[in-house]
Every structure is written in structure tokens, then in C-alpha cells.
Scaffold this motif. Structure first.
Motif, PDB file in Angstrom:
ATOM      1  N   LEU A 166      51.250  44.980  40.485  1.00 48.83           N
ATOM      2  CA  LEU A 166      50.015  44.455  39.893  1.00 48.83           C
ATOM      3  C   LEU A 166      50.322  43.367  38.871  1.00 48.83           C
ATOM      4  O   LEU A 166      49.667  42.317  38.829  1.00 48.83           O
ATOM      5  N   GLY A 216      51.466  40.288  40.860  1.00 50.32           N
ATOM      6  CA  GLY A 216      50.410  39.711  41.688  1.00 50.32           C
ATOM      7  C   GLY A 216      49.385  38.944  40.881  1.00 50.32           C
ATOM      8  O   GLY A 216      49.008  37.805  41.222  1.00 50.32           O
ATOM      9  N   ILE A 217      48.911  39.554  39.806  1.00 51.31           N
ATOM     10  CA  ILE A 217      47.931  38.870  38.953  1.00 51.31           C
ATOM     11  C   ILE A 217      48.554  37.619  38.329  1.00 51.31           C
ATOM     12  O   ILE A 217      47.919  36.562  38.240  1.00 51.31           O
ATOM     13  N   ALA A 277      49.023  42.269  44.873  1.00 50.72           N
ATOM     14  CA  ALA A 277      48.314  43.154  43.951  1.00 50.72           C
ATOM     15  C   ALA A 277      47.495  44.208  44.682  1.00 50.72           C
ATOM     16  O   ALA A 277      47.385  45.353  44.228  1.00 50.72           O
TER      17      ALA A 277
END
Length: 427
Positions: A292, A295-296, A403
Motif C-alpha cells: 500500500l 502503490g500510493i 495497492a
């Protein structure tokens, strides 16, 4: 000692990206001297990656078998030889050959460096250690740019290649005497998960690889780094030329813009990696602290990369380049720890496969971008904006996929993968 090892890897990574970046800094005079257009220049940029991905796999496997120290030593030697060749280049073919050889030598670096760091640092420190190592890349492609600009302007691009060759050779000499594969007290690979999977290592078969390569933790992590490599290759091959030829910056201003943006982004990237490691230590969740987080960050990096084209001032370009550098770095620093979980008893090899797939971006990206730029009118048309937009979209899409679809917290040792493969074959 582990910090000494990290310092050596950091310096080598600076040279890794300085060697890559000099081709972009010297693009304008080299294209004039050798009579090359943007389409041909795209091929020059791509040639670096033609066997890069294969070398990544081979280098990772060799580091598992013979140790990272020996592999890094030979890599530095290859870099030195490859950087000497452009001094004699009088044609497109010889320049392509030089970049091709350099790609073979530099291809395994990230894989081997991560394998080396994993032998010295525990999981809760690896994101930070890898980010420090990656900061060397940021310095090599940004802060080192003014130095390369000075060398090219003062001594010419041919002599500049010789100087970078000499520095890599000097690093190799020191590394031979100082470098170590792992702490003396525990000469084996340090990762606890590796020790636990000793029995799985003994049962390893090719179908284990086939299953591992299909796992979401491998696929989407590799795609994320693919996006980063696409942006990196674009930045190395075309960004300096864009800033000087399209935006009208002098070489000195171009170097300053890239240095400030890259350095500030690199500092933030290290801080982000530290936050990710603390998050892992607190939660134990790979999904929260690795996928996460990465990905963000990659989504934000894609937006930052496109800001470079719409910025109306050097300050705005610095801001966009800094955001891209800071937020793309976690994908490279953190996702290898996710990939390694798929096959922990062969960390160098499985990370090598991941880096090989991601390195294909370097083969495809410069050719695609070069054709887009040339078809769009070169420095006078919209081709650069279109190439920037494509690069940004690739980062955003890859970040979203990482993500949303990567859930690495369930154990995925090769023994489990092999059992899964046998179950599928039995149906």
C-alpha cells in the motif's frame, strides 16, 4: 560493519546512475558529433537494456551461489571497460555496443545489492537500508549532474566517459579489500525466513518458479518497478535534452534543477522508507508497510512526473521532479521484500526475475518515447508532452494495481507454491 557495506553500495549506486546519466547530459553534443536524430537516440537508450534483464537474473543467481562480494567486483570491472569504449566511438554502432556492455554489467546491481543488504540487516531495517542505497541512485542521476555537465563542457564528452570509468575501477580496488558477504558469526544468508525454508530449498523444481512468477505478490511488485524503470530510462535518455532544447535552460541551469529536485526527493524518500519500516515493526503487515505504501507513492510519483511538463518556472519543475523522485523510490526499496516472500530460500534469484521483468521497461521505453518525440516534431512539437503523459499514466496504473491487488501477508514459501502446483496438475 553493516554500515560500511551500505556505504560502499551507496557509492557504487552513485556511479551506477552517473554512468547511466552521462549519456543524457552529453546528448546534445553527442548527437551533433555523430549525426543522430531522436529516433536513433532512443535506440541508443534502449540498447543499455537489451540484455539488462537477462543479466539481472544471472547476477542474482550468481550472488546466491558465490556471494554478492565477488559478483559486485566483476560488475564494477565491466562498468569500467564499458565506459572506456565511448572514448573511441565514431559511429552509432560503437556507441550502441558500449551501452549494451554497460547494461550487462549494471543489470544485476539492484538485485545483488538487495541480496547483500538482506544478509546484514533485519527485516525491520531493510526498507531504510535499501532506501539509503537507492539514495545513491538519486544522487547519481541528479546531484552528480552538475559535475557531469562541468566535465562535458570543460573536457568534452569523450574524456568524461574515461573519468567515470576510472572512478568505478577505483571503487573495485577498495571493495576487494573491504567488502564482505556477511557477518563472520553467521556466514549464511541472514533472513530468518530463509533458514526456515531449508527443506523447501532441497525440493526445488522448475514448476516452483512457474508458480511463483504467477503470484500477485510477484507480478504487481514487478510491474511497479517496471513503471519506475520506464520513468528512470526516460529521465536518463531524454529529460536533460528536454530541459535544454525544449525549455531553453542552459546546461548549468538544467544541472541545478535536476540536482535540487533529485536531492530533495531522495532525502524525502529515505524518510518515507523509515516510516514504512516503523509501520512494519508496529503492525507486522507487509500489505500496509510495503505494498500500500509503495502503490500510493507510485500514483503520486506519476502525477509529479507530469508536473514537469506544465511547470512554468524552474521552481515548479524542481517541485515535480522532487515529488516523482521521493514517491517512486519506495516501490524499488520496499517491493523486493514482498517478492522475496514468494521464494525466500532463493532471494537473489527470485528478486532477479522480478528486476528482469521490470528492466524490460528500459528496452521498450526509450524506443517508444523516442518515436513519439520524433513523430511529434522533436523539440518543436508536442512529442515530448505526449511521452511525458504516457510515462505518468504507466506509473499511476502500476501503483493502483499494486495497492489494490497485492496481499502479501499470507506466507508463500516455495514449498507451499510447489504443493499448489502439484494440486493444479492433479486436477
Amino acid at each position: 560493519m553493516k554500515w560500511v557495506i551500505l556505504a560502499f553500495l551507496f557509492v557504487l549506486n552513485v556511479m551506477n546512475y552517473a554512468d547511466k546519466s552521462i549519456i543524457g547530459v552529453a546528448a546534445a553534443p553527442m548527437m551533433r558529433d555523430l549525426g543522430l536524430n531522436y529516433e536513433q537516440w532512443g535506440i541508443v537508450g534502449s540498447s543499455f537494456y537489451w540484455l539488462f534483464f537477462i543479466a539481472t537474473v544471472i547476477g542474482g543467481a550468481l550472488s546466491d551461489r558465490f556471494g554478492p562480494k565477488k559478483v559486485l567486483t566483476y560488475m564494477a570491472l565491466i562498468w569500467s571497460v564499458a565506459q572506456v569504449i565511448p572514448f573511441f566511438a565514431s559511429s552509432l554502432a560503437l556507441l550502441i555496443f558500449a551501452r549494451f556492455i554497460l547494461g550487462i554489467g549494471e543489470g544485476p546491481f539492484t538485485t545483488v545489492a538487495i541480496n547483500q543488504l538482506n544478509r546484514w540487516f533485519p527485516q525491520e531495517q531493510r526498507g531504510f537500508a535499501t532506501a539509503i542505497n537507492n539514495m545513491g541512485a538519486s544522487l547519481g542521476k541528479s546531484l552528480f549532474i552538475p559535475v557531469l555537465v562541468f566535465l562535458v563542457v570543460a573536457y568534452g564528452w569523450r574524456v568524461s566517459f574515461l573519468i567515470t570509468a576510472a572512478i568505478s575501477l577505483l571503487w573495485m580496488i577498495f571493495w576487494i579489500f573491504v567488502g564482505k558477504d556477511s557477518p563472520d558469526s553467521q556466514p549464511a544468508v541472514k533472513a530468518p525466513e530463509v533458514v526456515k525454508e531449508k527443506s523447501a530449498r532441497e525440493k526445488f523444481q522448475w514448476r516452483t518458479y512457474a508458480a511463483a512468477l504467477k503470484h500477485p505478490s510477484f507480478l504487481f511488485s514487478s510491474l511497479a518497478v517496471f513503471a519506475v524503470h520506464w520513468a528512470v530510462s526516460f529521465g536518463v535518455v531524454f529529460l536533460p535534452n528536454y530541459l535544454t532544447e525544449v525549455r531553453g535552460f542552459t546546461p548549468a541551469v538544467m544541472g541545478t534543477v535536476m540536482a535540487i529536485g533529485g536531492l530533495s526527493g531522495a532525502i524525502v524518500a529515505v524518510l518515507l522508507a523509515g516510516v514504512a519500516d516503523r509501520l512494519f515493526k508496529k503492525t507486522g503487515s507487509y500489505r500496509l508497510s510495503r505494498t500500500l505504501f509503495s502503490g500510493i507513492g507510485l500514483v503520486i510519483a506519476g502525477i509529479g512526473f507530469y508536473l514537469i511538463t506544465i511547470g512554468q518556472s524552474p521552481l515548479m519543475i524542481i517541485f515535480g521532479y522532487g515529488i516523482y523522485t521521493a514517491c517512486a523510490s519506495p516501490a524499488v526499496a520496499l517491493t523486493p521484500q514482498v517478492v522475496m516472500r514468494v521464494m525466500p530460500e532463493k532471494p537473489g534469484t527470485i528478486i532477479g526475475f522480478s528486476m528482469a521483468i521490470s528492466a524490460l521497461a528500459g528496452v521498450i521505453g526509450p524506443i517508444v518515447s523516442g518515436n513519439i518525440i520524433q513523430a511529434g516534431g522533436g523539440v518543436t512539437g508536442e512529442g515530448f508532452s505526449q511521452a511525458f503523459l504516457l510515462t505518468s499514466l504507466i506509473c499511476v496504473v502500476a501503483g493502483l494495481l499494486l495497492a489494490i491487488f497485492t496481499k502479501p501477508d499470507l506466507p508463500m514459501s516455495s514449498a507451499i507454491i510447489e504443493s499448489h502446483s502439484q494440486a493444479i496438475e492433479g486436477k
